[in-house]
Design a protein around this motif. Structure first.
Motif, mmCIF file in Angstrom:
data_model
loop_
_atom_site.group_PDB
_atom_site.id
_atom_site.type_symbol
_atom_site.label_atom_id
_atom_site.label_comp_id
_atom_site.label_asym_id
_atom_site.label_seq_id
_atom_site.Cartn_x
_atom_site.Cartn_y
_atom_site.Cartn_z
ATOM 1 N N ARG A 38 25.433 -40.162 -12.277
ATOM 2 C CA ARG A 38 25.841 -40.763 -11.004
ATOM 3 C C ARG A 38 25.899 -39.712 -9.910
ATOM 4 N NH1 ARG A 38 30.445 -45.248 -12.049
ATOM 5 N NH2 ARG A 38 29.324 -46.415 -13.608
ATOM 6 N N ARG A 39 25.458 -40.105 -8.739
ATOM 7 C CA ARG A 39 25.517 -39.195 -7.596
ATOM 8 C C ARG A 39 26.786 -39.455 -6.813
ATOM 9 N NH1 ARG A 39 19.836 -40.480 -5.061
ATOM 10 N NH2 ARG A 39 21.257 -40.878 -3.361
ATOM 11 N N ALA A 40 27.194 -38.466 -6.066
ATOM 12 C CA ALA A 40 28.365 -38.613 -5.207
ATOM 13 C C ALA A 40 28.022 -39.582 -4.071
ATOM 14 C CB ALA A 40 28.781 -37.263 -4.643
ATOM 15 N N LEU A 41 29.028 -40.284 -3.596
ATOM 16 C CA LEU A 41 28.846 -41.214 -2.483
ATOM 17 C C LEU A 41 29.327 -40.519 -1.214
ATOM 18 C CD1 LEU A 41 28.182 -44.114 -1.501
ATOM 19 C CD2 LEU A 41 30.568 -44.668 -1.952
ATOM 20 N N ASP A 42 28.401 -40.204 -0.316
ATOM 21 C CA ASP A 42 28.738 -39.507 0.921
ATOM 22 C C ASP A 42 29.080 -40.457 2.061
ATOM 23 O OD1 ASP A 42 28.297 -36.984 -0.203
ATOM 24 O OD2 ASP A 42 26.154 -37.147 0.177
ATOM 25 N N LYS A 43 28.424 -41.612 2.072
ATOM 26 C CA LYS A 43 28.606 -42.565 3.165
ATOM 27 C C LYS A 43 28.599 -43.978 2.589
ATOM 28 C CE LYS A 43 26.427 -42.388 7.323
ATOM 29 N NZ LYS A 43 25.292 -42.450 8.257
ATOM 30 N N PHE A 44 29.472 -44.820 3.126
ATOM 31 C CA PHE A 44 29.529 -46.221 2.740
ATOM 32 C C PHE A 44 29.132 -47.054 3.937
ATOM 33 C CE2 PHE A 44 32.087 -50.140 2.978
ATOM 34 C CZ PHE A 44 31.642 -50.790 1.837
ATOM 35 N N ILE A 45 28.307 -48.077 3.703
ATOM 36 C CA ILE A 45 27.915 -49.004 4.767
ATOM 37 C C ILE A 45 28.294 -50.409 4.318
ATOM 38 C CG2 ILE A 45 25.986 -49.979 6.077
ATOM 39 C CD1 ILE A 45 24.637 -47.243 5.844
ATOM 40 N N THR A 46 28.975 -51.129 5.185
ATOM 41 C CA THR A 46 29.373 -52.493 4.845
ATOM 42 C C THR A 46 28.133 -53.297 4.489
ATOM 43 O OG1 THR A 46 29.332 -53.105 7.178
ATOM 44 C CG2 THR A 46 31.465 -52.503 6.260
ATOM 45 N N SER A 47 28.272 -54.209 3.529
ATOM 46 C CA SER A 47 27.105 -54.945 3.041
ATOM 47 C C SER A 47 26.902 -56.292 3.726
ATOM 48 C CB SER A 47 27.218 -55.159 1.532
ATOM 49 O OG SER A 47 28.385 -55.875 1.229
ATOM 50 N N MET A 48 27.902 -56.754 4.457
ATOM 51 C CA MET A 48 27.781 -58.033 5.161
ATOM 52 C C MET A 48 27.584 -57.801 6.653
ATOM 53 S SD MET A 48 30.711 -60.321 3.291
ATOM 54 C CE MET A 48 30.607 -61.529 4.568
ATOM 55 N N ASP A 49 26.751 -58.632 7.243
ATOM 56 C CA ASP A 49 26.571 -58.566 8.692
ATOM 57 C C ASP A 49 27.756 -59.230 9.385
ATOM 58 O OD1 ASP A 49 24.054 -57.330 8.570
ATOM 59 O OD2 ASP A 49 23.056 -59.258 8.304
ATOM 60 N N ALA A 50 28.115 -58.695 10.523
ATOM 61 C CA ALA A 50 29.167 -59.279 11.355
ATOM 62 C C ALA A 50 28.568 -59.620 12.713
ATOM 63 C CB ALA A 50 30.323 -58.297 11.518
ATOM 64 N N ALA A 51 29.174 -60.558 13.396
ATOM 65 C CA ALA A 51 28.653 -60.992 14.690
ATOM 66 C C ALA A 51 28.970 -60.000 15.815
ATOM 67 C CB ALA A 51 29.222 -62.366 15.044
ATOM 68 N N ALA A 52 29.979 -59.136 15.587
ATOM 69 C CA ALA A 52 30.383 -58.180 16.617
ATOM 70 C C ALA A 52 30.730 -56.840 15.971
ATOM 71 C CB ALA A 52 31.585 -58.717 17.384
ATOM 72 N N ALA A 53 30.650 -55.790 16.752
ATOM 73 C CA ALA A 53 30.961 -54.444 16.262
ATOM 74 C C ALA A 53 32.393 -54.366 15.756
ATOM 75 C CB ALA A 53 30.730 -53.423 17.372
ATOM 76 N N GLU A 54 33.309 -55.004 16.466
ATOM 77 C CA GLU A 54 34.725 -54.962 16.076
ATOM 78 C C GLU A 54 34.944 -55.574 14.697
ATOM 79 O OE1 GLU A 54 33.648 -56.374 19.000
ATOM 80 O OE2 GLU A 54 34.080 -54.645 20.270
ATOM 81 N N ALA A 55 34.256 -56.671 14.409
ATOM 82 C CA ALA A 55 34.391 -57.335 13.109
ATOM 83 C C ALA A 55 33.844 -56.451 11.989
ATOM 84 C CB ALA A 55 33.681 -58.681 13.125
ATOM 85 N N ALA A 56 32.743 -55.767 12.245
ATOM 86 C CA ALA A 56 32.172 -54.860 11.250
ATOM 87 C C ALA A 56 33.130 -53.706 10.981
ATOM 88 C CB ALA A 56 30.818 -54.335 11.734
ATOM 89 N N MET A 57 33.745 -53.193 12.024
ATOM 90 C CA MET A 57 34.693 -52.095 11.851
ATOM 91 C C MET A 57 35.946 -52.561 11.110
ATOM 92 S SD MET A 57 34.143 -49.914 15.318
ATOM 93 C CE MET A 57 35.160 -48.583 14.779
ATOM 94 N N GLN A 58 36.366 -53.805 11.338
ATOM 95 C CA GLN A 58 37.512 -54.348 10.615
ATOM 96 C C GLN A 58 37.217 -54.431 9.119
ATOM 97 O OE1 GLN A 58 40.634 -55.136 11.501
ATOM 98 N NE2 GLN A 58 40.259 -54.370 13.547
ATOM 99 N N MET A 59 35.981 -54.807 8.754
ATOM 100 C CA MET A 59 35.594 -54.846 7.335
ATOM 101 C C MET A 59 35.673 -53.452 6.720
ATOM 102 S SD MET A 59 32.482 -57.499 6.778
ATOM 103 C CE MET A 59 31.615 -57.452 8.334
ATOM 104 N N ALA A 60 35.186 -52.460 7.446
ATOM 105 C CA ALA A 60 35.211 -51.089 6.946
ATOM 106 C C ALA A 60 36.644 -50.584 6.801
ATOM 107 C CB ALA A 60 34.419 -50.176 7.879
ATOM 108 N N MET A 61 37.488 -50.891 7.770
ATOM 109 C CA MET A 61 38.889 -50.467 7.700
ATOM 110 C C MET A 61 39.630 -51.187 6.576
ATOM 111 S SD MET A 61 39.947 -49.757 11.669
ATOM 112 C CE MET A 61 39.354 -51.276 12.367
ATOM 113 N N ALA A 62 39.250 -52.424 6.294
ATOM 114 C CA ALA A 62 39.854 -53.148 5.170
ATOM 115 C C ALA A 62 39.500 -52.470 3.850
ATOM 116 C CB ALA A 62 39.397 -54.602 5.171
ATOM 117 N N ALA A 63 38.285 -51.964 3.725
ATOM 118 C CA ALA A 63 37.888 -51.239 2.517
ATOM 119 C C ALA A 63 38.712 -49.960 2.372
ATOM 120 C CB ALA A 63 36.394 -50.916 2.558
#
Length: 87
Positions: A38-63
Motif C-alpha cells: 500500500r502506498r501512503a495517501l498524500d491527498k484526498f479528493i471527495t468522491s461526490m460532486d456538489a452543486a457549490a464549492a461550499e458544499a464540497a468543502m463541507q463534505m471534506a470537513m465532515a471527513a
C-alpha cells in the motif's frame, strides 16, 4: 482554507460540479502506508460532486471531523471510552 491542521480546497471538476481536496497543512501524508504493497495517501479528493464549492468543502470537513485520516477510528475511540467508564 485551513481547518483543524488540514488544508481544504474546492475546485470545479466540470461546470456546476464541485469537489474538494484535503491535505495536511504540514505537508505530511494523510495516511502512512500500512503494508508494503500500500502506498501512503498524500491527498484526498471527495468522491461526490456538489452543486457549490461550499458544499464540497463541507463534505471534506465532515471527513476530517469523522477522523477519516486518523489511524484511530471514531468507533475505536467510542469503544475505548466505554471501556474506561465501566471500570
Amino acid at each position: 482554507m485551513e481547518y483543524k491542521r488540514f488544508v481544504v480546497k474546492a475546485f470545479e471538476r466540470e461546470p456546476g460540479k464541485w469537489r474538494a481536496s484535503v491535505e495536511r497543512a504540514n505537508g505530511k501524508a494523510l495516511l502512512k502506508a500500512i503494508a508494503r504493497r500500500r502506498r501512503a495517501l498524500d491527498k484526498f479528493i471527495t468522491s461526490m460532486d456538489a452543486a457549490a464549492a461550499e458544499a464540497a468543502m463541507q463534505m471534506a470537513m465532515a471527513a476530517i471531523d469523522a477522523n477519516a485520516f486518523s489511524r484511530i477510528s471514531c468507533r475505536e475511540q467510542a469503544s475505548s471510552a466505554h471501556r474506561t467508564e465501566r471500570y
